[in-house]
Scaffold this motif. Structure first.
Motif, mmCIF file in Angstrom:
data_model
loop_
_atom_site.group_PDB
_atom_site.id
_atom_site.type_symbol
_atom_site.label_atom_id
_atom_site.label_comp_id
_atom_site.label_asym_id
_atom_site.label_seq_id
_atom_site.Cartn_x
_atom_site.Cartn_y
_atom_site.Cartn_z
ATOM 1 N N VAL A 385 -25.166 8.757 -7.953
ATOM 2 C CA VAL A 385 -26.388 8.148 -7.416
ATOM 3 C C VAL A 385 -27.366 9.227 -6.964
ATOM 4 C CG1 VAL A 385 -27.304 6.650 -5.604
ATOM 5 C CG2 VAL A 385 -25.176 6.033 -6.773
ATOM 6 N N ALA A 386 -26.829 10.268 -6.321
ATOM 7 C CA ALA A 386 -27.701 11.363 -5.887
ATOM 8 C C ALA A 386 -28.332 12.082 -7.078
ATOM 9 C CB ALA A 386 -26.905 12.345 -5.031
ATOM 10 N N LEU A 387 -27.574 12.234 -8.156
ATOM 11 C CA LEU A 387 -28.120 12.868 -9.350
ATOM 12 C C LEU A 387 -29.243 12.039 -9.953
ATOM 13 C CD1 LEU A 387 -27.998 15.046 -11.576
ATOM 14 C CD2 LEU A 387 -26.264 13.631 -12.717
ATOM 15 N N ALA A 388 -29.058 10.721 -10.004
ATOM 16 C CA ALA A 388 -30.108 9.862 -10.556
ATOM 17 C C ALA A 388 -31.373 9.955 -9.724
ATOM 18 C CB ALA A 388 -29.609 8.423 -10.640
ATOM 19 N N ASP A 389 -31.237 9.979 -8.395
ATOM 20 C CA ASP A 389 -32.416 10.099 -7.541
ATOM 21 C C ASP A 389 -33.106 11.442 -7.745
ATOM 22 O OD1 ASP A 389 -31.889 7.591 -6.557
ATOM 23 O OD2 ASP A 389 -30.740 8.321 -4.833
ATOM 24 N N ALA A 390 -32.304 12.508 -7.854
ATOM 25 C CA ALA A 390 -32.902 13.828 -8.051
ATOM 26 C C ALA A 390 -33.632 13.933 -9.381
ATOM 27 C CB ALA A 390 -31.816 14.905 -7.946
ATOM 28 N N LEU A 391 -33.086 13.332 -10.418
ATOM 29 C CA LEU A 391 -33.764 13.346 -11.715
ATOM 30 C C LEU A 391 -35.068 12.565 -11.664
ATOM 31 C CD1 LEU A 391 -30.734 12.897 -14.136
ATOM 32 C CD2 LEU A 391 -32.097 14.953 -13.808
ATOM 33 N N ASP A 392 -35.057 11.423 -11.000
ATOM 34 C CA ASP A 392 -36.299 10.663 -10.858
ATOM 35 C C ASP A 392 -37.343 11.474 -10.101
ATOM 36 O OD1 ASP A 392 -35.321 8.555 -12.246
ATOM 37 O OD2 ASP A 392 -34.734 7.375 -10.494
ATOM 38 N N ASP A 393 -36.929 12.156 -9.051
ATOM 39 C CA ASP A 393 -37.865 12.967 -8.278
ATOM 40 C C ASP A 393 -38.434 14.117 -9.111
ATOM 41 O OD1 ASP A 393 -39.045 13.735 -5.602
ATOM 42 O OD2 ASP A 393 -37.870 15.540 -6.050
ATOM 43 N N LEU A 394 -37.566 14.760 -9.945
ATOM 44 C CA LEU A 394 -38.048 15.852 -10.797
ATOM 45 C C LEU A 394 -39.050 15.353 -11.824
ATOM 46 C CD1 LEU A 394 -37.892 18.796 -11.780
ATOM 47 C CD2 LEU A 394 -35.956 18.105 -13.232
ATOM 48 N N GLU A 395 -38.792 14.215 -12.433
ATOM 49 C CA GLU A 395 -39.743 13.664 -13.411
ATOM 50 C C GLU A 395 -41.048 13.278 -12.735
ATOM 51 O OE1 GLU A 395 -38.390 11.018 -16.601
ATOM 52 O OE2 GLU A 395 -36.387 11.133 -15.722
ATOM 53 N N ARG A 396 -40.973 12.775 -11.511
ATOM 54 C CA ARG A 396 -42.193 12.380 -10.809
ATOM 55 C C ARG A 396 -43.061 13.600 -10.522
ATOM 56 N NH1 ARG A 396 -39.929 10.752 -6.708
ATOM 57 N NH2 ARG A 396 -39.485 8.644 -7.448
ATOM 58 N N ARG A 397 -42.440 14.698 -10.104
ATOM 59 C CA ARG A 397 -43.221 15.881 -9.764
ATOM 60 C C ARG A 397 -43.668 16.675 -10.991
ATOM 61 N NH1 ARG A 397 -39.995 19.460 -5.869
ATOM 62 N NH2 ARG A 397 -38.229 18.701 -7.097
ATOM 63 N N ALA A 398 -42.875 16.644 -12.051
ATOM 64 C CA ALA A 398 -43.210 17.460 -13.236
ATOM 65 C C ALA A 398 -44.029 16.715 -14.270
ATOM 66 C CB ALA A 398 -41.921 17.965 -13.902
ATOM 67 N N GLY A 399 -43.847 15.414 -14.368
ATOM 68 C CA GLY A 399 -44.507 14.694 -15.451
ATOM 69 C C GLY A 399 -45.426 13.601 -15.014
ATOM 70 N N GLY A 400 -45.778 13.490 -13.757
ATOM 71 C CA GLY A 400 -46.684 12.446 -13.325
ATOM 72 C C GLY A 400 -45.941 11.352 -12.593
ATOM 73 N N PRO A 401 -46.659 10.374 -12.088
ATOM 74 C CA PRO A 401 -46.025 9.314 -11.305
ATOM 75 C C PRO A 401 -45.136 8.450 -12.180
ATOM 76 C CG PRO A 401 -48.328 8.812 -11.723
ATOM 77 C CD PRO A 401 -48.117 10.198 -12.201
ATOM 78 N N PRO A 402 -43.953 8.025 -11.703
ATOM 79 C CA PRO A 402 -43.053 7.190 -12.499
ATOM 80 C C PRO A 402 -43.571 5.776 -12.617
ATOM 81 C CG PRO A 402 -42.206 7.420 -10.275
ATOM 82 C CD PRO A 402 -43.437 8.277 -10.342
ATOM 83 N N GLU A 403 -43.027 5.055 -13.536
ATOM 84 C CA GLU A 403 -43.371 3.654 -13.719
ATOM 85 C C GLU A 403 -42.701 2.822 -12.638
ATOM 86 O OE1 GLU A 403 -42.293 2.573 -17.575
ATOM 87 O OE2 GLU A 403 -43.638 3.980 -18.582
ATOM 88 N N PRO A 404 -43.256 1.647 -12.371
ATOM 89 C CA PRO A 404 -42.647 0.808 -11.329
ATOM 90 C C PRO A 404 -41.213 0.494 -11.680
ATOM 91 C CG PRO A 404 -44.802 -0.032 -11.973
ATOM 92 C CD PRO A 404 -44.450 1.041 -12.947
ATOM 93 N N PRO A 405 -40.295 0.593 -10.713
ATOM 94 C CA PRO A 405 -38.887 0.309 -11.012
ATOM 95 C C PRO A 405 -38.678 -1.166 -11.313
ATOM 96 C CG PRO A 405 -39.211 0.622 -8.654
ATOM 97 C CD PRO A 405 -40.503 0.957 -9.300
ATOM 98 N N ALA A 406 -37.780 -1.404 -12.263
ATOM 99 C CA ALA A 406 -37.447 -2.784 -12.645
ATOM 100 C C ALA A 406 -36.262 -3.246 -11.836
ATOM 101 C CB ALA A 406 -37.140 -2.855 -14.139
ATOM 102 N N ARG A 407 -36.245 -4.535 -11.556
ATOM 103 C CA ARG A 407 -35.160 -5.105 -10.779
ATOM 104 C C ARG A 407 -34.333 -6.002 -11.688
ATOM 105 N NH1 ARG A 407 -35.593 -4.446 -5.371
ATOM 106 N NH2 ARG A 407 -37.571 -3.623 -4.589
ATOM 107 N N THR A 408 -33.046 -5.983 -11.470
ATOM 108 C CA THR A 408 -32.140 -6.813 -12.259
ATOM 109 C C THR A 408 -31.613 -7.936 -11.411
ATOM 110 O OG1 THR A 408 -30.286 -5.426 -11.635
ATOM 111 C CG2 THR A 408 -31.455 -4.820 -13.632
ATOM 112 N N ALA A 409 -31.114 -8.929 -12.074
ATOM 113 C CA ALA A 409 -30.537 -10.069 -11.365
ATOM 114 C C ALA A 409 -29.275 -9.646 -10.663
ATOM 115 C CB ALA A 409 -30.237 -11.196 -12.352
#
Length: 429
Positions: A385-409
């Motif tokens: 889980v920590a790795l997934a959060d860190a990857l999202d943070d790296l993409e946000r800072r390096a490639g622009g703002p992320p897309e809105p997160p999708a929610r599942t049932a």
């Protein structure tokens, strides 16, 4: 854990779609296909080079007995080369008919392995050249060639003896023995190198008035014995009397000259049509089986399954197997491909180049980015889980703002509490 594996499965689906899209930085490219094609071509070239080297290395030591092209101990290449340096043109042939045509008036014709020739072929050689040299002819060969007054009178062991004759070719002691020939009384012939019993008109070398020479000891022509005694002088004087020398080495596959000379002669008349049709069929089969695959065809499925249900089912399987290492690799690969596309990294570059560009774009430490994209797998679910959060943070800072997160049932699994799945950037595409 369900949300974590959900992100893993979403990233896997994104990777499968990214393989054909513009964001695939590590997918199969024409360059990789060319590199794969280079390997079989390199293997084929290596085989050809090895065959050529082997042919060059063995060209001087291969060949049959008494062959003027053979450098083996039993060959006669040394004699042929010495004669060529002295101005004698040496022509090697394997067919008696061709030898008769080549040995025009004034030439010398030497025939080895006379037992491989048919009686008709032997008789056709008589009179075709000014000088006919038969090497170790047997009694049947003498009879078939029509040489009167000479018979084969046994075989003796090889030895060196003086010529004891007035022949201009025999100038000193040479290797004798082998097949011994006896000339009848009254026959005008020169007999040299007598047998052990010193019988009159019996020896290993016979010269007839019509230019026919019988050599009972073939060692005088072989490479292994050419430098001994007067063997070289005898061989050169026997074969170098004319400016042209035709050397007949009969082909064992065509021995006898009694049957057809090619496969076409023994094949039925319709064999040519059959071979032609087989060639056409083979070409058509190659064109048929070698056709390129067309575009994919959509096939309607008998049952439609919601993507969310499939995603949750696979997530539960990953969770049950505790496949944190595989999930982490999937997350890192998808993140690296998205970063490579956004940062304009060359498709030929590796993950390390993506890490360098991402660190520059995010303004963070390069070692930290490398550990995030290329580091070891997390030890447990919390680390995943920590790795997934860190990857999202790296993409946000390096490639622009992320897309809105999708929610599942919420999951219907009794062992999992309802939770919200945090989807990595680009997973919904």
């Amino acid at each position: 854990m369900t949300s974590t594996v959900t992100r893993t499965m979403t990233s896997t689906m994104t990777r499968s779609r990214a393989g054909s899209g513009p964001g695939a930085a590590v997918s199969a490219r024409p360059g990789s296909r060319r590199r794969r094609a280079v390997f079989p071509v390199a293997i084929a070239l290596a085989v050809l080079v090895a065959a050529a080297v082997a042919a060059v290395v063995t060209s001087g030591t291969s060949g049959g007995d008494l062959d003027p092209d053979s450098g083996a101990p039993g060959g006669s290449r040394a004699v042929a080369q010495i004669l060529a340096r002295q101005g004698v043109r040496v022509t090697r042939v394997a067919d008696a008919t061709q030898a008769g045509r080549q040995a025009r008036a004034g030439a010398t014709l030497v025939v080895v392995h006379t037992e491989l020739l048919s009686p008709e072929g032997l008789r056709s050689l008589r009179g075709s050249a000014a000088r006919l040299v038969l090497v170790e002819p047997e009694a049947t060969t003498l009879e078939a060639a029509g040489i009167p007054g000479v018979r084969a009178d046994g075989v003796e062991a090889a030895r060196t003896v003086p010529p004891e004759c007035s022949s201009t070719a025999a100038v000193g002691p040479a290797r004798a023995g082998g097949t011994v020939y006896a000339v009848t009384d009254g026959q005008d012939a020169l007999v040299c190198y007598p047998d052990r019993a010193h019988r009159p008109h019996t020896g290993s070398l016979v010269e007839l008035p019509d230019g026919t020479v019988l050599v009972g000891q073939a060692d005088v022509l072989r490479n292994a014995y050419l430098d001994q005694d007067a063997n070289a002088a005898l061989a050169l004087r026997l074969l170098g009397a004319s400016a042209d020398l035709v050397w007949l080495v009969p082909d064992p596959l065509r021995a006898g000259d009694a049957g057809p000379e090619s496969l076409r002669d023994v094949a039925p008349p319709a064999a040519g049509w059959v071979v032609g049709w087989l060639a056409v069929v083979v070409v058509l089969a190659l064109l048929w089986r070698a056709r390129r695959l067309g575009p994919l065809v959509r096939e309607p499925l008998p049952v439609v399954v919601r993507s969310a249900e499939t995603l949750q089912g696979r997530a539960r399987l990953y969770r049950r197997a505790r496949a944190t290492g595989r999930a982490a690799a999937t997350l890192r690969t998808a993140a690296a491909r998205r970063l490579a596309a956004r940062l304009a990294v060359s498709p030929e570059a590796g993950p390390d180049a993506v890490a360098v560009r991402a660190a520059e774009a995010a303004g963070t430490d390069l070692d930290a980015v490398r550990a995030l994209l290329l580091g070891p797998p997390p030890p447990d679910e919390r680390g995943l889980v920590a790795l997934a959060d860190a990857l999202d943070d790296l993409e946000r800072r390096a490639g622009g703002p992320p897309e809105p997160p999708a929610r599942t049932a919420p999951s219907t699994d009794s062992s999992t509490a309802p939770t919200t799945a945090k989807t990595p950037r680009g997973a919904d595409r």
